[in-house]
Design an enzyme around this catalytic site. Structure first.
Site, PDB file in Angstrom:
ATOM      1  N   GLY A  30       0.812  -1.212   0.000  1.00 14.34           N
ATOM      2  CA  GLY A  30       0.000   0.000   0.000  1.00 14.34           C
ATOM      3  C   GLY A  30       0.841   1.255   0.000  1.00 14.34           C
ATOM      4  N   TYR A 178      -6.992 -17.766   5.193  1.00 21.99           N
ATOM      5  CA  TYR A 178      -6.376 -16.731   4.353  1.00 21.99           C
ATOM      6  C   TYR A 178      -6.650 -17.041   2.883  1.00 21.99           C
ATOM      7  CZ  TYR A 178      -2.870 -13.976   1.885  1.00 21.99           C
ATOM      8  OH  TYR A 178      -2.246 -13.119   1.009  1.00 21.99           O
TER       9      TYR A 178
END
Length: 312
Positions: A30, A178
């Site tokens: 990010g 996950y």
């Protein structure tokens, strides 16, 4: 496949800055994505759970790009109330949004439930992004070449949806859940593309994955053996740096040649590293019935309905 060319968000003279929202923008992929966009002149909204870390990330970007156009805003994707509050503030302050990059995620933590009682990885990685996309769709529809980029993983090919045990109450596996969340990302991105196309929306839905990238995702949350595998073995020996890992999602977000429904990942062996290129979505993730079922479940769990335009 050959690698796709590097893309750019450089702003033409006199043109308003394009507005990007990047979730999980304070570290790893990010932060690398936000830095690259800011260096190309975009206005970047750093959507972060920890605002102090977000401010430090913004300062880090500004140190190498003085005058960067940045905002730091609180967003906890595991809490649907926080998602709604973030979307409401965005609508109050911005007339349009050009690109939403659904990047944030958690990986292989101990079994934990979100504020609304959902398994944490499914809540943060999928449900929060599903809700955020739906709540910002009106701003995206007003954007310039608008896109939603949902970041999945090569692990989506190992995943499935545990419709009969979504919270892991009966049997929980950190990596299994996950993989479920990354599979859900892939299913959502493809189903969103189908629905946007059917509605004649200008918004494109694109999927991306970073390959194997060294971030704190692999070292901060995983428990037991997984922490050793990723932190002490995998990251030092195999992983590429975040700036390289972010290239597929940057390409998906900005390259004019990328079409809705495409999946962008690294072009190297096993898609673990390399330049961005089109890669294959698993047949299971592209299944329309799975897409419909996950969509309806996500609407029910988030209480968010997408306001698609009426087809002409």
């Amino acid at each position: 496949m050959t690698g796709l060319q590097h893309s750019t968000t450089e702003q033409p003279p006199g043109r308003a800055r394009r507005v990007f929202v990047v979730t999980g923008a304070n570290s790893g992929l990010g932060l690398a994505t936000s830095r690259a966009l800011a260096h190309q002149g975009a206005h970047v909204v750093l959507a972060v759970r920890d605002e102090a870390k977000g401010r430090r990330a913004a300062a880090d970007i500004e140190a190498t790009r003085p005058g960067a156009s940045l905002e730091v805003r609180h967003l906890d994707l595991a809490d649907l109330d926080s998602v709604r509050a973030f979307a409401n503030r965005m609508r109050a302050d911005h007339p349009k949004l050009d690109v939403l990059i659904n990047n944030a995620g958690v990986m292989a933590p101990p079994r934990t439930l979100s504020a609304q009682g959902h398994e944490l990885q499914f809540a943060c990685n999928h449900l929060g992004h599903f809700a955020l996309t739906g709540l910002l769709l009106d701003l995206l529809s007003a954007g310039d070449a608008p896109r939603v980029v949902t970041v999945s993983s090569v692990n989506h090919r190992k995943g499935r949806l545990y419709f009969d045990d979504l919270t892991g109450e009966r049997r929980y596996s950190p990596m299994g859940f996950y993989n479920q969340s990354k599979f859900a990302n892939a299913v959502f991105g493809r189903e969103l593309h189908r629905r946007l196309t059917e509605a004649g929306s200008p918004v494109r839905s694109v999927l991306a994955h970073p390959g194997y990238t060294a971030t704190n995702l692999q070292t901060s949350a995983p428990v037991g053996l997984w922490r050793v595998v990723f932190g002490r073995i995998g990251n030092p020996l195999l992983a590429q740096p975040p700036a390289r890992g972010a290239m597929p999602q940057l390409h998906a977000a900005t390259d004019p040649g990328v079409a809705g429904g495409q999946f962008i990942g690294p072009d190297g062996p096993a898609e673990l590293r390399g330049a961005p290129t089109r890669v294959r979505l698993s047949d299971a993730a592209a299944d329309p019935e799975t897409g419909r079922r996950l969509w309806e479940l996500s609407e029910r769990l988030t209480d968010v309905r997408f306001a698609f335009p009426t087809p002409v």
